[in-house]
Design a protein around this motif. Structure first.
Motif, PDB file in Angstrom:
ATOM      1  N   THR A  27       1.117  -1.252   0.057  1.00  0.00           N
ATOM      2  CA  THR A  27       0.051   0.012  -0.085  1.00  0.00           C
ATOM      3  C   THR A  27       0.924   1.371   0.102  1.00  0.00           C
ATOM      4  O   THR A  27       1.937   1.170   0.561  1.00  0.00           O
ATOM      5  CB  THR A  27      -0.828   0.044   1.224  1.00  0.00           C
ATOM      6  N   ARG A  28       0.491   2.285  -0.643  1.00  0.00           N
ATOM      7  CA  ARG A  28       1.078   3.528  -0.561  1.00  0.00           C
ATOM      8  C   ARG A  28      -0.149   4.902  -0.617  1.00  0.00           C
ATOM      9  O   ARG A  28      -0.940   4.567  -1.454  1.00  0.00           O
ATOM     10  CB  ARG A  28       2.250   3.672  -1.585  1.00  0.00           C
ATOM     11  N   VAL A  29       0.210   5.662  -0.136  1.00  0.00           N
ATOM     12  CA  VAL A  29      -0.632   6.688  -0.118  1.00  0.00           C
ATOM     13  C   VAL A  29      -0.221   7.891  -1.100  1.00  0.00           C
ATOM     14  O   VAL A  29       1.238   8.201  -1.055  1.00  0.00           O
ATOM     15  CB  VAL A  29      -1.244   7.420   1.304  1.00  0.00           C
ATOM     16  N   GLY A  30      -0.928   8.858  -1.455  1.00  0.00           N
ATOM     17  CA  GLY A  30      -0.435  10.045  -2.670  1.00  0.00           C
ATOM     18  C   GLY A  30      -1.582  10.721  -2.914  1.00  0.00           C
ATOM     19  O   GLY A  30      -2.634  10.942  -2.266  1.00  0.00           O
ATOM     20  N   TYR A  31      -1.182  11.305  -4.104  1.00  0.00           N
ATOM     21  CA  TYR A  31      -2.236  12.235  -4.567  1.00  0.00           C
ATOM     22  C   TYR A  31      -2.682  12.011  -6.266  1.00  0.00           C
ATOM     23  O   TYR A  31      -1.603  11.683  -6.712  1.00  0.00           O
ATOM     24  CB  TYR A  31      -1.758  13.708  -4.562  1.00  0.00           C
ATOM     25  N   ALA A  32      -3.697  11.969  -6.468  1.00  0.00           N
ATOM     26  CA  ALA A  32      -4.496  11.914  -7.848  1.00  0.00           C
ATOM     27  C   ALA A  32      -5.511  12.434  -8.319  1.00  0.00           C
ATOM     28  O   ALA A  32      -6.043  12.860  -7.348  1.00  0.00           O
ATOM     29  CB  ALA A  32      -4.371  10.373  -8.305  1.00  0.00           C
ATOM     30  N   GLY A  33      -5.722  12.360  -9.575  1.00  0.00           N
ATOM     31  CA  GLY A  33      -7.179  12.976 -10.293  1.00  0.00           C
ATOM     32  C   GLY A  33      -7.132  14.441 -10.635  1.00  0.00           C
ATOM     33  O   GLY A  33      -8.452  14.964 -10.499  1.00  0.00           O
TER      34      GLY A  33
END
Length: 211
Positions: A27-33
């Motif tokens: 798992t990894r968190v981040g920013y998209a969209g």
């Protein structure tokens, strides 16, 4: 190994609930969209906080993940901002079809949904202090994990770190971890967990389980 990316509010909580499951590899968190600039924790522009998971499709289906996505947050309520909106991002036509089909089911049941289904154009990984956030705050366990993983997998790449992050918020059990990671090298880690796990679980198993 398959990958799927989605946003459901602040990314810390979803990473704990999805990361504990044995079908999830990383798992990894981040920013998209978004479309403006390059997002950071200080300025996310029009991007959304998202969780990206790699999973073994032989153990866990995309349908199960999408079902849990809708189960774990209220998609009928308008989001506070673009940063915390409900978002499913697809990488291929199979993912797009599964996501749209489930979204239509939710709309039929509830009358509306603020979830967006969009193509994944780019993903920007969040700073390290956001990754496995609750594990990092579970100091004795995190420090022991670091001790055992010197020059091995990173916090983002480690399957064990994903499980520990879930366990830190009451998802899964120590017994399940010991079965999945039977190497005796982890005995000292299990001992530390036993010592610190006297507080009640902060999450219910129903919220953690991927049905």
């Amino acid at each position: 190994m398959d990958t799927v990316t989605f946003g459901m509010g602040c990314f810390w909580g979803p990473e704990t609930r999805f990361g504990y499951h044995s079908g999830i590899l990383r798992t990894r968190v981040g920013y998209a969209g978004g479309k403006e600039g390059q997002p950071t924790s200080k300025n996310t522009f029009d991007y959304t906080e998202v969780l990206q998971v790699q999973f073994n499709a032989e153990l866990l289906s995309l349908e199960q993940i999408v079902n849990q996505f809708f189960k774990q947050h209220n998609t009928t309520r308008a989001p506070r901002s673009m940063k915390y909106r409900s978002l499913l991002l697809f990488e291929n036509e199979e993912q797009k079809s599964e996501m749209l089909q489930k979204l239509e089911e939710i709309k039929h049941i509830h009358g509306n949904s603020y979830t967006s289904v969009e193509p994944l154009h780019s993903f920007y990984e969040a700073d390290l202090h956001h990754q496995k956030y609750y594990l990092q705050r579970w100091k004795p366990v995190y420090e022991k994990w670091q001790e055992l993983h010197v020059e091995k997998e990173s916090l983002v790449e480690s399957t064990l770190a994903a499980r520990l992050n879930g366990l830190s918020k009451g998802c899964g059990s120590l017994e399940e971890l010991m079965q999945e990671f039977p190497d005796s090298a982890y005995d000292s880690l299990w001992s530390v967990i036993r010592e610190v796990r006297e507080n009640s679980k902060e999450q219910s198993e129903d919220m953690c389980r991927l049905d």
